[in-house]
Design a protein around this motif. Structure first.
Motif, PDB file in Angstrom:
ATOM      1  N   GLY A 267      -0.482  76.175  23.991  1.00  0.00           N
ATOM      2  CA  GLY A 267      -1.840  76.687  24.095  1.00  0.00           C
ATOM      3  C   GLY A 267      -2.802  75.573  24.472  1.00  0.00           C
ATOM      4  N   LEU A 268      -2.661  74.414  23.782  1.00  0.00           N
ATOM      5  CA  LEU A 268      -3.566  73.304  24.070  1.00  0.00           C
ATOM      6  C   LEU A 268      -3.355  72.780  25.483  1.00  0.00           C
ATOM      7  CD1 LEU A 268      -3.403  71.356  20.709  1.00  0.00           C
ATOM      8  CD2 LEU A 268      -5.371  72.519  21.660  1.00  0.00           C
ATOM      9  N   MET A 269      -2.083  72.691  25.882  1.00  0.00           N
ATOM     10  CA  MET A 269      -1.799  72.196  27.227  1.00  0.00           C
ATOM     11  C   MET A 269      -2.442  73.090  28.281  1.00  0.00           C
ATOM     12  SD  MET A 269      -0.005  69.442  27.871  1.00  0.00           S
ATOM     13  CE  MET A 269       1.170  69.484  29.198  1.00  0.00           C
ATOM     14  N   LEU A 270      -2.353  74.432  28.024  1.00  0.00           N
ATOM     15  CA  LEU A 270      -2.917  75.348  29.019  1.00  0.00           C
ATOM     16  C   LEU A 270      -4.436  75.216  29.076  1.00  0.00           C
ATOM     17  CD1 LEU A 270      -0.664  78.409  28.429  1.00  0.00           C
ATOM     18  CD2 LEU A 270      -0.977  77.235  30.580  1.00  0.00           C
ATOM     19  N   LEU A 271      -5.059  75.083  27.900  1.00  0.00           N
ATOM     20  CA  LEU A 271      -6.514  74.902  27.907  1.00  0.00           C
ATOM     21  C   LEU A 271      -6.875  73.616  28.637  1.00  0.00           C
ATOM     22  CD1 LEU A 271      -7.688  75.993  24.356  1.00  0.00           C
ATOM     23  CD2 LEU A 271      -8.053  77.117  26.537  1.00  0.00           C
ATOM     24  N   ASN A 272      -6.052  72.580  28.376  1.00  0.00           N
ATOM     25  CA  ASN A 272      -6.278  71.302  29.044  1.00  0.00           C
ATOM     26  C   ASN A 272      -6.172  71.451  30.556  1.00  0.00           C
ATOM     27  OD1 ASN A 272      -5.311  68.534  30.021  1.00  0.00           O
ATOM     28  ND2 ASN A 272      -6.116  68.146  27.977  1.00  0.00           N
ATOM     29  N   THR A 273      -5.123  72.151  30.990  1.00  0.00           N
ATOM     30  CA  THR A 273      -4.931  72.398  32.419  1.00  0.00           C
ATOM     31  C   THR A 273      -6.135  73.106  33.001  1.00  0.00           C
ATOM     32  OG1 THR A 273      -2.590  72.622  32.043  1.00  0.00           O
ATOM     33  CG2 THR A 273      -3.455  73.552  34.078  1.00  0.00           C
ATOM     34  N   SER A 274      -6.567  74.144  32.270  1.00  0.00           N
ATOM     35  CA  SER A 274      -7.725  74.895  32.750  1.00  0.00           C
ATOM     36  C   SER A 274      -8.928  73.982  32.863  1.00  0.00           C
ATOM     37  CB  SER A 274      -7.986  76.037  31.765  1.00  0.00           C
ATOM     38  OG  SER A 274      -9.220  76.582  31.995  1.00  0.00           O
ATOM     39  N   GLY A 275      -9.082  73.095  31.879  1.00  0.00           N
ATOM     40  CA  GLY A 275     -10.198  72.152  31.919  1.00  0.00           C
ATOM     41  C   GLY A 275     -10.130  71.246  33.123  1.00  0.00           C
ATOM     42  N   ILE A 276      -8.922  70.697  33.404  1.00  0.00           N
ATOM     43  CA  ILE A 276      -8.804  69.782  34.543  1.00  0.00           C
ATOM     44  C   ILE A 276      -9.161  70.507  35.830  1.00  0.00           C
ATOM     45  CG2 ILE A 276      -7.240  68.339  35.857  1.00  0.00           C
ATOM     46  CD1 ILE A 276      -5.588  68.021  33.346  1.00  0.00           C
ATOM     47  N   ILE A 277      -8.569  71.706  35.989  1.00  0.00           N
ATOM     48  CA  ILE A 277      -8.856  72.452  37.223  1.00  0.00           C
ATOM     49  C   ILE A 277     -10.341  72.760  37.300  1.00  0.00           C
ATOM     50  CG2 ILE A 277      -8.356  74.559  38.490  1.00  0.00           C
ATOM     51  CD1 ILE A 277      -5.639  74.576  37.147  1.00  0.00           C
ATOM     52  N   GLY A 278     -10.917  73.103  36.141  1.00  0.00           N
ATOM     53  CA  GLY A 278     -12.338  73.423  36.122  1.00  0.00           C
ATOM     54  C   GLY A 278     -13.195  72.254  36.541  1.00  0.00           C
ATOM     55  N   VAL A 279     -12.893  71.065  36.010  1.00  0.00           N
ATOM     56  CA  VAL A 279     -13.678  69.891  36.390  1.00  0.00           C
ATOM     57  C   VAL A 279     -13.587  69.675  37.893  1.00  0.00           C
ATOM     58  CG1 VAL A 279     -13.873  67.405  36.161  1.00  0.00           C
ATOM     59  CG2 VAL A 279     -13.381  68.768  34.176  1.00  0.00           C
ATOM     60  N   VAL A 280     -12.370  69.854  38.418  1.00  0.00           N
ATOM     61  CA  VAL A 280     -12.184  69.546  39.835  1.00  0.00           C
ATOM     62  C   VAL A 280     -12.925  70.547  40.718  1.00  0.00           C
ATOM     63  CG1 VAL A 280     -10.478  69.327  41.658  1.00  0.00           C
ATOM     64  CG2 VAL A 280     -10.006  68.392  39.432  1.00  0.00           C
ATOM     65  N   VAL A 281     -12.871  71.846  40.351  1.00  0.00           N
ATOM     66  CA  VAL A 281     -13.456  72.837  41.275  1.00  0.00           C
ATOM     67  C   VAL A 281     -14.903  73.166  40.966  1.00  0.00           C
ATOM     68  CG1 VAL A 281     -11.240  73.874  41.800  1.00  0.00           C
ATOM     69  CG2 VAL A 281     -12.648  74.835  39.986  1.00  0.00           C
ATOM     70  N   SER A 282     -15.447  72.652  39.850  1.00  0.00           N
ATOM     71  CA  SER A 282     -16.806  73.096  39.525  1.00  0.00           C
ATOM     72  C   SER A 282     -17.787  72.576  40.561  1.00  0.00           C
ATOM     73  CB  SER A 282     -17.197  72.636  38.133  1.00  0.00           C
ATOM     74  OG  SER A 282     -17.128  71.255  38.077  1.00  0.00           O
ATOM     75  N   TYR A 283     -18.819  73.418  40.817  1.00  0.00           N
ATOM     76  CA  TYR A 283     -19.762  73.086  41.871  1.00  0.00           C
ATOM     77  C   TYR A 283     -21.160  73.053  41.297  1.00  0.00           C
ATOM     78  CZ  TYR A 283     -19.659  72.356  46.867  1.00  0.00           C
ATOM     79  OH  TYR A 283     -19.652  71.770  48.109  1.00  0.00           O
TER      80      TYR A 283
ATOM     81  N   ALA B 239      -3.320  80.962  27.714  1.00  0.00           N
ATOM     82  CA  ALA B 239      -3.458  80.192  26.485  1.00  0.00           C
ATOM     83  C   ALA B 239      -3.750  81.117  25.311  1.00  0.00           C
ATOM     84  CB  ALA B 239      -4.564  79.152  26.636  1.00  0.00           C
ATOM     85  N   VAL B 240      -4.641  82.057  25.526  1.00  0.00           N
ATOM     86  CA  VAL B 240      -4.961  82.994  24.442  1.00  0.00           C
ATOM     87  C   VAL B 240      -3.707  83.750  24.026  1.00  0.00           C
ATOM     88  CG1 VAL B 240      -6.277  85.057  23.856  1.00  0.00           C
ATOM     89  CG2 VAL B 240      -7.356  83.211  25.152  1.00  0.00           C
ATOM     90  N   ALA B 241      -2.925  84.157  25.020  1.00  0.00           N
ATOM     91  CA  ALA B 241      -1.693  84.876  24.694  1.00  0.00           C
ATOM     92  C   ALA B 241      -0.726  83.970  23.952  1.00  0.00           C
ATOM     93  CB  ALA B 241      -1.056  85.408  25.970  1.00  0.00           C
ATOM     94  N   VAL B 242      -0.589  82.715  24.430  1.00  0.00           N
ATOM     95  CA  VAL B 242       0.413  81.814  23.871  1.00  0.00           C
ATOM     96  C   VAL B 242       0.086  81.466  22.426  1.00  0.00           C
ATOM     97  CG1 VAL B 242       1.180  79.419  23.993  1.00  0.00           C
ATOM     98  CG2 VAL B 242       1.280  80.840  26.004  1.00  0.00           C
TER      99      VAL B 242
END
Lengths: 484, 726
Positions: free
Chosen positions: A118-134, A16-19
């Motif tokens: 960029g926003l989509m990638l951040l969003n993706t990262s957020g979704i994955i983060g919510v799912v895997v956060s412990y 995302a930062v790159a994009v």
């Protein structure tokens, strides 16, 4: 120390930062798609399913020898199928999005797409983060990332009255987040740590669960808390609708499973979840039957299917509960994604959303028609699509659990099962109106569909069939590691 | 054996995937034909092996789905003579009908891409074979839903809704239906019924703890499960077979299914798919009767089978006698004949050796499949040749089409049950079972059914094939290839009929492993009464339609054209009451608002949303009012029928007095009156008024769908509540 899970979150953020700094649409598109595919490939190649559950801790802060806070990520039985769904679905949505968004950006009079990606990638990262956060704090941070990026995507690229719709979404989501934050912070007060692994053993007062239920209910769009959902889904840019509808609102259900699931044997709580679910099923079904805007139909159908997720969550069988939830999350996500992408083709090629104004799409756009048929029949639970297995699991869960409960609970859950007829009815109504019939409008100039769009539809169809064919592989992943 | 089974089911699906890459219609047809022939060979080899070795269990994939608390679900099959016979029948019919389709599909100019036709036919055959051979409920249901899917997509084959593919009518008199609409109706009914059936199946599975048929009765007996739960799950299960086999409350979809291509009607909607419901009950018959030994009230499901079967048998026959479309007549005839099979299956529940009744059902299933598919194939040729759906407009010259006429005649006579065709033996066997167990009322019903069958088949033949050569229209050319499959089918029913005195005994030995049975020693009276019924039916049809001695149509017209109740008593007032109720629900509606009103659009949103809720409530109101009003309607109808018949008598008596003509006319008038009563009242009663609620689903109004949904829900919930609380 193993570092596998963190890569899943980091890869999209770095891309995302790159994009954001790339001034070239095509490059941004290729980079984001590649990033999504890489994330998936990373998950598969590490072959981590063999040693579930895994937990990783970073930046550990210990006060007095007691683990106070750490940036923890982990995969266990509760989130593994959700994670797999997210990671397998996103590449096809990225693949699809380029041509569609180029069209949309031209309509809006903008020039560049890098903001979108960029926003989509951040969003993706957020979704994955919510799912895997412990860890509770990590969970909240990633959830806020999802909300903010979703708001920005609707605000910049949405349809219709997008400013008002996006702020409605933001307001409702922040209220939901507030409830979630209050509820989860109280966990710290009573349990003394932010880590997830205490949740099973901690003794918490019941009001925390009610507050959490309100918060996650708003995120899921359950009945009574759903007001933001139909406009947000209908007015979001279509590739993002395909993310928003099945994936993002579904993780609200995952939140319920994670935080309320272990203690759902409070009977009152179960009944409340069940009633909310039943109301959502019927309300969403009615809405989908009576709407004429294709994207709003799909939005109401999402409300209805969130009701099914709530139905599985209200059942107290610890094993079936997780199996049915995870599989329905998967089947609903694939089916809803293909439906949104197909309706995206309608908007892309004809600029029509009203199902009364268009019919006989099969004459011109075969694959789009096939997408509608496959999607709706999978939602209705017909073989050979994944929806069949999820329908089987939902009914089994209810029939296994509910007879031991009081009569009114049993009656309500049977009513929810009979309401499955709604899905069939609104599905074939759309198929009859849009897919079959004589060609309307008659002067359609057939546009050649881009190859990327076709591929993404075909990939999702194949995935729907495969997940029907090999349910045991996915479910055995769960049976081994359900943490109860 | 595993390899043979794989060839039988899996190969067609793989070939179907392969067909996606081809375009040429002829090539597609030939490949599909070869595939179906391969399946036929495999199933025949398996059948002979099974006859020699005995029932075998074969497992293709072990543990397809492993779930807690339930035995692992394998992809495994039970092969026994019953399943072997039916799967050979299905494969053979598929092969013949695909041969026919090769030329049929080439005539279809508008749809040059025929891939989906062949693919769906092959997938259908595979799913039907899965249903027939599977040994557990879950796998059976996969095949079951596969059949629904193929049927749905094949009925909607002409998705473009061109005018020549519409069914119904005749125009200006009755509504016309488009293919897309017809497929929609079909799936609305069949799909919802399947969902309820899955609920029933899974209830049984969770009660028993195993999805396998063989565990059903044994494991149910020892668990101390409340009886009402067993009955509820079996009732829900029964919805599936009844909808698939188009039985009484759920028969509405079958006439709509005629919108598909004719070979589809011949294979799916007459010969094979609609028999799946009969077959699955037949398959479970030993287990069901074993359950009744523990739970005696389970016998209620057999009563339901009998009741639904009798109503479908008589009602379907009456409607077939009034039909004007060739394919629609055949569809109603299918409903009627399957009703007969359901009656026997219901009787089986009360017998000591239920499998004998099961054998009778299977014999009739085979004989009906042979004759009905042949008739449909003939109908396909006739519809193509004349370009019309209606028998009145066909009137093809007998001498031009004598081959077709002979085929149609043999098949019709077999369906009617004239010796020495196969239909005679199968019907005689059925009647023997019924009378042997002392069900004389049912025997009477079957005799009436036979009489009506003879009547409507003769009527159809007389009207369709004309002896005068005044050709009404241009004839289109038709390929010779389309004559052979129906000819072969007709010949098969002839040959089995002629040589087949012992077929019955052979089938009984095969299925029930019983050496000898003596049920009725002297059945000459039975045969006599059957033949009398048939003869009088044929005679009546000949008198009415060939000799034109009787005129039923004026009376029918007089009765059917009476002003509707809706115009006689103003339902508008009821309507207004229901609307007022809606207005009072305003506050509730505001709670249901979809969006918080914020902008100046708020008013518009509220208005739209008001409309939406109104539609729902109004729809429910409309449904209930319809039901009530037609109930009253029916009573008025009876009165009217009596009055008009009385008037008719009076007119004729006057003419008798004045002219002093023969007594015969008075007799004819009496028969005429009886007929008008049968046609006008019973037919309307059973098929229109009582089924109105389900026709409401058929009318495809979404709000009537909702009504049905609410009623289903209410009935089930009241049932559960009443049982558990009270």
């Amino acid at each position: 120390m193993i570092t596998i899970v963190v890569e899943l979150v980091v890869i999209p953020v770095v891309t995302a930062v790159a994009v954001f700094n790339i001034r070239n649409d095509r490059l941004a598109y290729v980079a984001s798609t590649a990033s999504a595919v890489t994330t998936l490939a990373y998950l598969i190649s590490t072959y981590l399913f063999k040693r579930l559950p895994i937990v990783e801790n970073y930046i550990e802060v210990a006060i007095g020898g007691h683990l106070e806070y750490s940036f923890s990520l982990g995969i266990d039985g509760l989130n593994v199928l959700v994670l797999i769904t997210v990671l397998t679905l996103l590449p096809s949505i990225y693949l699809y999005s380029y041509e569609y968004m180029k069209h949309r950006v031209e309509e809006l009079g903008k020039t560049l797409l890098n903001l979108f990606y960029g926003l989509m990638l951040l969003n993706t990262s957020g979704i994955i983060g919510v799912v895997v956060s412990y860890n509770v704090v990590t969970f909240i941070v990633f959830y806020e990332l999802v909300v903010l990026t979703s708001w920005a995507l609707i605000y910049f690229y949405g349809y219709g009255n997008r400013v008002s719709v996006s702020f409605t979404y933001l307001a409702w989501s922040l209220i939901g987040s507030l409830f979630i934050i209050v509820g989860l912070s109280s966990i710290y007060v009573y349990a003394g740590t932010f880590q997830f692994n205490v949740l099973d053993t901690a003794v918490l007062p019941p009001w925390i669960y009610y507050i959490l239920l309100i918060g996650f209910g708003i995120k899921m769009g359950l009945f009574g808390m759903h007001f933001w959902l139909p406009p947000a889904h209908a007015e979001a840019p279509t590739p993002f609708s395909a993310v928003l509808s099945p994936l993002i609102i579904g993780i609200g259900g995952y939140g319920v499973l994670r935080f309320i699931g272990p203690v759902v044997n409070y009977y009152e709580l179960s009944v409340i979840i069940l009633v909310l679910g039943l109301a959502s099923i019927i309300y969403g079904g009615l809405g989908a039957l009576l709407e004429v805007d294709i994207k709003r139909i799909l939005a109401y159908s999402s409300i209805s299917h969130m009701g099914y997720l709530a139905l599985t969550l209200s059942m107290q069988d610890p094993v079936f509960n997780v199996m049915a939830f995870s599989y329905h999350y998967l089947a609903h996500a694939y089916a809803k994604a293909i439906l949104f992408l197909s309706s995206g083709i309608l908007i892309y090629s004809l600029n029509i959303r009203n199902i009364r104004l268009v019919s006989g799409i099969l004459h011109k756009y075969r694959l789009c028609g096939l997408g509608f048929i496959v999607g709706f029949l999978s939602l209705a639970g017909l073989p050979p699509f994944a929806g069949f297995i999820s329908k089987l699991l939902i009914i089994l869960t209810v029939l296994k659990t509910a007879p031991e409960m009081p009569t009114e609970f049993y009656v309500l859950s049977i009513a929810a099962l009979i309401s499955m007829m709604f899905t069939i009815a609104y599905g074939i109504r759309v198929i009859k109106n849009v897919v079959f019939g004589s060609l309307k409008p008659e002067d359609i100039v057939s546009i050649e569909l881009p190859l990327s769009m076709r591929f993404s539809l075909i990939i999702i169809i194949v995935m729907l069939v495969i997940t029907w064919l090999i349910p045991h592989i996915l479910l055995e992943l769960l049976i081994g590691v359900i943490p109860i | 054996m595993r390899e043979l089974l794989a060839v039988e089911f899996v190969l067609p699906v793989l070939i179907a995937l392969l067909l996606l890459t081809m375009r040429d219609s002829l090539l597609l047809g030939v490949i599909s034909l070869i595939t179906s022939l391969t399946s036929l060979t495999a199933s025949l080899i398996l059948l002979f092996e099974v006859i020699h070795v005995g029932p075998v269990n074969v497992e293709l994939v072990s543990e397809w789905l492993r779930l807690p608390y339930i035995k692992p679900i394998d992809i495994s099959f039970t092969l026994d003579p019953l399943s072997g016979l039916v799967s050979s029948l299905v494969c053979g019919l598929t092969a013949l009908i695909l041969t026919y389709s090769i030329s049929y599909m080439r005539m279809d100019g508008k749809y040059s891409d025929t891939r989906r036709y062949w693919i769906l036919m092959l997938v259908f055959m595979a799913s039907m074979l899965v249903v027939i051979n599977s040994d557990n409920f879950i796998l059976m249901f996969v095949g079951w839903e596969g059949m629904s899917l193929c049927s749905y997509l094949l009925i909607g084959y002409y998705y473009g809704d061109e005018r020549e593919y519409w069914i119904g009518g005749p125009p200006n008199k009755a509504p016309l239906y488009r293919p897309s609409y017809s497929s929609f109706i079909t799936f609305l009914i069949v799909g919802c019924a399947d969902a309820l059936m899955l609920l029933g199946i899974l209830m049984l599975v969770t009660l028993v703890g195993s999805p396998y048929y063989e565990d059903l009765a044994i494991m149910l007996a020892g668990r101390g499960i409340p009886e009402w739960l067993v009955i509820l799950s079996l009732l829900l299960f029964l919805i599936g077979p009844m909808s698939k086999s188009a039985q009484f409350p759920l028969h509405v979809w079958l006439p709509y299914a005629m919108a598909g291509p004719t070979p589809v009607s011949a294979l799916l909607h007459s010969a094979t798919m609609v028999k799946a419901g009969v077959y699955i009950i037949l398959r479970l018959l030993p287990h069901l009767t074993a359950i009744t030994q523990t739970y005696s009230n389970v016998l209620i499901i057999f009563y339901i089978l009998i009741l639904s079967g009798v109503i479908s048998m008589i009602g379907g026959a009456v409607n077939a006698g009034r039909g004007v479309e060739l394919k629609r007549i055949l569809a109603y005839s299918t409903i009627s004949q399957i009703g007969l099979m359901f009656v026997i299956l219901g009787v089986a529940g009360f017998m000591e050796m239920p499998l004998i009744a099961g054998t009778a059902t299977m014999y009739h299933l085979i004989s009906h499949a042979l004759s009905k598919s042949a008739l449909f194939l003939v109908a396909g040729v006739l519809i193509h040749v004349t370009g019309t759906l209606y028998i009145d407009e066909m009137r093809v010259y007998l001498k031009d089409f004598r081959h077709l006429f002979v085929i149609a005649l043999i098949s019709s006579l077999s369906l009617i049950g004239v010796p020495p065709l196969i239909g005679f033996w199968s019907k005689e066997f059925l009647i023997e079972v019924i009378v042997g167990n002392g069900y004389y009322t049912l025997f009477l019903a079957i005799i009436i059914g036979n009489f009506l069958t003879a009547f409507y088949m003769t009527r159809m033949l007389i009207i369709t094939f004309s002896t005068s050569s005044n050709v009404l229209h241009e004839h289109h050319a038709v390929s010779r290839l389309m004559y052979y499959p129906p000819l072969l089918l007709a010949l098969t029913s002839l040959i089995i009929g002629v040589i087949g005195f012992d077929v019955k005994g052979y089938l009984i030995r095969l299925v029930t492993v019983i050496e000898e049975i003596h049920m009725v020693h002297d059945n000459s009276i039975l045969i006599g009464s059957t033949i009398t019924a048939i003869f009088s039916g044929v005679l009546l049809a000949v008198l009415v339609y060939e000799q034109r001695l009787l005129h039923i149509s004026p009376i029918l017209a007089e009765i059917t054209s009476r002003p509707r109740f809706r115009e006689m008593v103003s339902t508008r007032r009821l309507w207004e009451v229901s609307t007022e109720m809606v207005v009072k629900l305003k506050s509730v509606r505001q709670f249901l608002l979809l969006q918080a009103p914020r902008s100046k659009k708020a008013f518009l949103i509220i208005k739209n949303s008001l409309r939406r809720q109104q539609v729902i409530v109004r729809g429910a109101g409309k449904g209930f009012i319809e039901v009530i009003s037609t109930g009253v309607n029916y009573l008025l109808d009876l009165v009217r029928a009596f009055l008009s018949a009385k008037a008719f008598f009076k007119r004729h008596q006057i003419s008798i007095k004045v002219v002093g003509v023969r007594v015969g006319e008075a007799v004819f008038t009496g028969v005429n009156y009886l007929f008008s009563l049968v046609f006008g009242s019973i037919g309307r009663f059973f098929l229109k008024h009582l089924t109105l609620l389900l026709n409401a689903v058929g009318s495809a109004d979404m709000d009537t769908f909702l009504t049905t949904y609410v009623i289903t829900l209410a009935i089930l919930l009241i049932y559960i509540l009443a049982i558990t609380i009270g």
